[in-house]
Design a protein around this motif. Structure first.
Motif, PDB file in Angstrom:
ATOM      1  N   ARG A 112       0.821  -1.221   0.000  1.00 15.52           N
ATOM      2  CA  ARG A 112       0.000   0.000   0.000  1.00 15.52           C
ATOM      3  C   ARG A 112       0.854   1.270   0.000  1.00 15.52           C
ATOM      4  O   ARG A 112       0.327   2.366   0.133  1.00 15.52           O
ATOM      5  N   HIS A 113       2.160   1.086  -0.127  1.00 13.90           N
ATOM      6  CA  HIS A 113       3.097   2.195  -0.001  1.00 13.90           C
ATOM      7  C   HIS A 113       3.665   2.612  -1.350  1.00 13.90           C
ATOM      8  O   HIS A 113       3.735   1.814  -2.287  1.00 13.90           O
ATOM      9  N   GLN A 114       4.102   3.881  -1.422  1.00 14.52           N
ATOM     10  CA  GLN A 114       4.704   4.405  -2.647  1.00 14.52           C
ATOM     11  C   GLN A 114       5.984   3.666  -3.021  1.00 14.52           C
ATOM     12  O   GLN A 114       6.297   3.506  -4.198  1.00 14.52           O
ATOM     13  N   ASP A 115       6.745   3.246  -2.000  1.00 16.07           N
ATOM     14  CA  ASP A 115       8.030   2.590  -2.241  1.00 16.07           C
ATOM     15  C   ASP A 115       8.132   1.334  -1.386  1.00 16.07           C
ATOM     16  O   ASP A 115       8.605   1.389  -0.247  1.00 16.07           O
ATOM     17  N   PRO A 116       7.704   0.184  -1.915  1.00 19.21           N
ATOM     18  CA  PRO A 116       7.718  -1.060  -1.137  1.00 19.21           C
ATOM     19  C   PRO A 116       9.115  -1.578  -0.820  1.00 19.21           C
ATOM     20  O   PRO A 116       9.259  -2.499  -0.020  1.00 19.21           O
ATOM     21  N   SER A 117      10.158  -0.986  -1.408  1.00 21.87           N
ATOM     22  CA  SER A 117      11.502  -1.534  -1.259  1.00 21.87           C
ATOM     23  C   SER A 117      12.173  -1.176   0.065  1.00 21.87           C
ATOM     24  O   SER A 117      13.167  -1.801   0.441  1.00 21.87           O
ATOM     25  N   GLY A 155      -8.369  12.597  20.797  1.00 22.84           N
ATOM     26  CA  GLY A 155      -7.071  12.863  21.393  1.00 22.84           C
ATOM     27  C   GLY A 155      -5.901  12.963  20.445  1.00 22.84           C
ATOM     28  O   GLY A 155      -4.783  13.234  20.880  1.00 22.84           O
ATOM     29  N   LEU A 156      -6.111  12.745  19.134  1.00 22.47           N
ATOM     30  CA  LEU A 156      -4.994  12.761  18.185  1.00 22.47           C
ATOM     31  C   LEU A 156      -4.611  14.192  17.842  1.00 22.47           C
ATOM     32  O   LEU A 156      -5.438  14.957  17.353  1.00 22.47           O
ATOM     33  N   PRO A 157      -3.338  14.589  18.100  1.00 23.11           N
ATOM     34  CA  PRO A 157      -2.902  15.953  17.768  1.00 23.11           C
ATOM     35  C   PRO A 157      -2.321  16.027  16.358  1.00 23.11           C
ATOM     36  O   PRO A 157      -1.566  15.156  15.933  1.00 23.11           O
ATOM     37  N   PHE A 158      -2.670  17.092  15.645  1.00 23.00           N
ATOM     38  CA  PHE A 158      -2.003  17.424  14.392  1.00 23.00           C
ATOM     39  C   PHE A 158      -0.924  18.445  14.723  1.00 23.00           C
ATOM     40  O   PHE A 158      -1.201  19.476  15.343  1.00 23.00           O
ATOM     41  N   LEU A 159       0.312  18.166  14.300  1.00 25.48           N
ATOM     42  CA  LEU A 159       1.461  18.959  14.705  1.00 25.48           C
ATOM     43  C   LEU A 159       2.146  19.575  13.491  1.00 25.48           C
ATOM     44  O   LEU A 159       2.475  18.890  12.522  1.00 25.48           O
ATOM     45  N   TYR A 160       2.383  20.889  13.585  1.00 23.59           N
ATOM     46  CA  TYR A 160       2.973  21.668  12.495  1.00 23.59           C
ATOM     47  C   TYR A 160       4.314  22.183  12.975  1.00 23.59           C
ATOM     48  O   TYR A 160       4.385  22.898  13.972  1.00 23.59           O
ATOM     49  N   GLN A 161       5.403  21.833  12.264  1.00 17.72           N
ATOM     50  CA  GLN A 161       6.734  22.172  12.763  1.00 17.72           C
ATOM     51  C   GLN A 161       7.049  23.649  12.601  1.00 17.72           C
ATOM     52  O   GLN A 161       6.758  24.256  11.568  1.00 17.72           O
ATOM     53  N   LEU A 162       7.674  24.212  13.634  1.00 17.90           N
ATOM     54  CA  LEU A 162       8.002  25.632  13.661  1.00 17.90           C
ATOM     55  C   LEU A 162       9.350  25.890  12.980  1.00 17.90           C
ATOM     56  O   LEU A 162      10.378  26.118  13.626  1.00 17.90           O
ATOM     57  N   VAL A 163       9.339  25.825  11.663  1.00 19.05           N
ATOM     58  CA  VAL A 163      10.525  26.109  10.849  1.00 19.05           C
ATOM     59  C   VAL A 163      10.095  26.955   9.660  1.00 19.05           C
ATOM     60  O   VAL A 163       8.910  27.031   9.327  1.00 19.05           O
ATOM     61  N   GLU A 164      11.063  27.586   9.004  1.00 22.25           N
ATOM     62  CA  GLU A 164      10.729  28.344   7.810  1.00 22.25           C
ATOM     63  C   GLU A 164      10.257  27.400   6.714  1.00 22.25           C
ATOM     64  O   GLU A 164      10.577  26.207   6.714  1.00 22.25           O
ATOM     65  N   ARG A 165       9.477  27.923   5.773  1.00 19.78           N
ATOM     66  CA  ARG A 165       8.790  27.093   4.797  1.00 19.78           C
ATOM     67  C   ARG A 165       9.740  26.179   4.009  1.00 19.78           C
ATOM     68  O   ARG A 165       9.424  25.027   3.753  1.00 19.78           O
ATOM     69  N   LYS A 166      10.909  26.683   3.641  1.00 18.74           N
ATOM     70  CA  LYS A 166      11.821  25.869   2.824  1.00 18.74           C
ATOM     71  C   LYS A 166      12.397  24.677   3.591  1.00 18.74           C
ATOM     72  O   LYS A 166      12.913  23.734   2.980  1.00 18.74           O
ATOM     73  N   LYS A 167      12.326  24.715   4.921  1.00 16.96           N
ATOM     74  CA  LYS A 167      12.806  23.600   5.732  1.00 16.96           C
ATOM     75  C   LYS A 167      11.678  22.646   6.148  1.00 16.96           C
ATOM     76  O   LYS A 167      11.932  21.662   6.840  1.00 16.96           O
ATOM     77  N   GLN A 168      10.462  22.943   5.722  1.00 19.77           N
ATOM     78  CA  GLN A 168       9.312  22.134   6.119  1.00 19.77           C
ATOM     79  C   GLN A 168       9.420  20.724   5.553  1.00 19.77           C
ATOM     80  O   GLN A 168       9.622  20.535   4.350  1.00 19.77           O
ATOM     81  N   LEU A 169       9.324  19.735   6.412  1.00 15.57           N
ATOM     82  CA  LEU A 169       9.295  18.344   5.960  1.00 15.57           C
ATOM     83  C   LEU A 169       7.931  18.051   5.350  1.00 15.57           C
ATOM     84  O   LEU A 169       6.908  18.461   5.894  1.00 15.57           O
ATOM     85  N   GLU A 170       7.916  17.328   4.243  1.00 13.85           N
ATOM     86  CA  GLU A 170       6.658  16.950   3.614  1.00 13.85           C
ATOM     87  C   GLU A 170       6.748  15.506   3.133  1.00 13.85           C
ATOM     88  O   GLU A 170       7.695  15.139   2.441  1.00 13.85           O
ATOM     89  N   VAL A 171       5.762  14.711   3.532  1.00 16.62           N
ATOM     90  CA  VAL A 171       5.726  13.305   3.153  1.00 16.62           C
ATOM     91  C   VAL A 171       4.273  12.917   2.871  1.00 16.62           C
ATOM     92  O   VAL A 171       3.413  13.111   3.736  1.00 16.62           O
ATOM     93  N   PRO A 172       3.965  12.399   1.680  1.00 21.24           N
ATOM     94  CA  PRO A 172       2.574  12.025   1.395  1.00 21.24           C
ATOM     95  C   PRO A 172       2.123  10.836   2.229  1.00 21.24           C
ATOM     96  O   PRO A 172       2.944  10.053   2.726  1.00 21.24           O
ATOM     97  N   LYS A 173       0.827  10.716   2.390  1.00 18.55           N
ATOM     98  CA  LYS A 173       0.258   9.550   3.057  1.00 18.55           C
ATOM     99  C   LYS A 173       0.417   8.305   2.194  1.00 18.55           C
ATOM    100  O   LYS A 173       0.757   8.388   1.013  1.00 18.55           O
ATOM    101  N   TYR A 174       0.167   7.144   2.760  1.00 16.09           N
ATOM    102  CA  TYR A 174       0.187   5.895   2.007  1.00 16.09           C
ATOM    103  C   TYR A 174      -0.754   5.995   0.797  1.00 16.09           C
ATOM    104  O   TYR A 174      -1.755   6.728   0.840  1.00 16.09           O
ATOM    105  N   VAL A 175      -0.447   5.250  -0.253  1.00 10.47           N
ATOM    106  CA  VAL A 175      -1.317   5.212  -1.432  1.00 10.47           C
ATOM    107  C   VAL A 175      -2.690   4.673  -1.044  1.00 10.47           C
ATOM    108  O   VAL A 175      -3.721   5.183  -1.476  1.00 10.47           O
ATOM    109  N   ARG A 176      -2.699   3.640  -0.203  1.00 12.35           N
ATOM    110  CA  ARG A 176      -3.945   3.103   0.368  1.00 12.35           C
ATOM    111  C   ARG A 176      -3.757   2.954   1.867  1.00 12.35           C
ATOM    112  O   ARG A 176      -2.713   2.480   2.305  1.00 12.35           O
ATOM    113  N   PRO A 177      -4.729   3.344   2.673  1.00 10.08           N
ATOM    114  CA  PRO A 177      -4.555   3.294   4.122  1.00 10.08           C
ATOM    115  C   PRO A 177      -4.329   1.879   4.649  1.00 10.08           C
ATOM    116  O   PRO A 177      -4.805   0.893   4.074  1.00 10.08           O
ATOM    117  N   ARG A 178      -3.610   1.804   5.760  1.00  7.24           N
ATOM    118  CA  ARG A 178      -3.446   0.540   6.473  1.00  7.24           C
ATOM    119  C   ARG A 178      -4.715   0.222   7.263  1.00  7.24           C
ATOM    120  O   ARG A 178      -5.502   1.119   7.568  1.00  7.24           O
TER     121      ARG A 178
END
Length: 291
Positions: A112-117, A155-178
């Motif tokens: 279900r992941h972008q990169d199964p390797s 109770g699930l928190p959504f957390l936004y990192q306090l960094v400048e935009r160019k340092k923002q980490l970005e990772v897509p969700k799974y192609v299909r949920p677990r």
């Protein structure tokens, strides 16, 4: 920043500050929800805040939808001119990165992941331009995070990192949920990190796990006896990497009701943060060491 209003049936209005997440949009949303509550508009039954938006539920028999819309638009100017300061708290949260439990789970769902390797961390490090997983983990815990909303599951928190935009980490969700995610998994999807409060389905990349309980519906956990949910919007979080031995020891303390999260009261000033992000972050994280 252009605010967008839309009706949800005949008893909801959704207010979106911006199409993308930003601290400016969050603070405007926070100011507007505060203004709505303080206005005590007849007919309003609930105000539900989100990352950079909020939704108002109202009784259409007490206030017409168009009148409700007019009331909200009239409050927008108040929100725009509101002071962007917040009295809040910063909390240290230990994280066991590359733990065996989330690793076992992610390997069960590689189809279900972008990169199964590789692992979720292998993928996240590569697409964010890091040479190693360790470098990505350092980027994940080296700056504090801002709790922009709590929800999706209790109770699930959504957390936004306090960094400048160019340092923002970005990772897509799974192609299909677990169909499975370990309780207290530290995950990542889009520009948001999160902590899964319960075991269940999920689509965020999995990086590690915390031994600290964040949701207790029975309120048996010592630091959750006043309220069953640990986080609230506006909280600040400092992730601290720990070893397996430290994880086991902390978990034992939590289960024995001897654990107390490290918390300090702080003021978050958006203008001061924007003027010197690194310096402001060091000050925030340094507050955790104050007696």
């Amino acid at each position: 920043m252009k605010t967008r209003y839309s009706f949800g049936g005949d008893e909801h209005i959704f207010v979106e500050m911006d199409e993308e997440m930003s601290l400016d949009a969050f603070f405007k949303s926070l100011s507007m929800t505060t203004a709505v509550r303080e206005a005590d508009i007849d007919g309003v039954t609930e105000v539900c805040p989100a990352n950079a938006s909020f939704q108002v539920k109202f009784d259409p028999d007490r206030i017409k939808p168009d009148d409700m819309l007019a009331e909200l638009k009239a409050l927008e100017h108040t929100a725009e001119s509101a002071e962007k300061r917040l009295n809040t708290r910063i909390v240290e949260f230990p994280v066991y990165y590359q733990d065996p439990w989330t690793h076992e789970t992610l390997m069960r769902f590689r189809d279900r992941h972008q990169d199964p390797s590789g692992s979720d961390l292998d993928y996240a490090a590569r697409i964010n331009g890091f040479n190693t997983v360790e470098e990505f983990i350092t980027a994940h815990h080296s700056a504090p995070w801002f709790v922009s909303m709590v929800g999706f599951v209790s109770g699930l928190p959504f957390l936004y990192q306090l960094v400048e935009r160019k340092k923002q980490l970005e990772v897509p969700k799974y192609v299909r949920p677990r169909t499975d995610t370990p309780k207290q998994t530290v995950g990542y999807g889009g520009c948001f990190s999160c902590i899964y409060s319960v075991r269940g389905a999920g689509g965020y990349q999995m990086f590690g796990i915390t031994p600290v309980t964040i949701f207790d519906p029975k309120q048996e956990t010592s630091y959750l006896r006043d309220f069953l949910v640990f986080f609230k919007p506006g909280d600040l979080v400092k992730f601290t990497p720990i070893s397996r031995e430290e994880y086991d020891a902390t978990l034992a303390e939590v289960q024995a009701n001897r654990y107390t999260p490290r918390v300090r009261e702080v003021e978050f000033d958006l203008e001061a943060f924007n003027a010197d992000m690194d310096g402001f972050n060091k000050k925030l994280m340094g507050a955790l060491n104050d007696v």
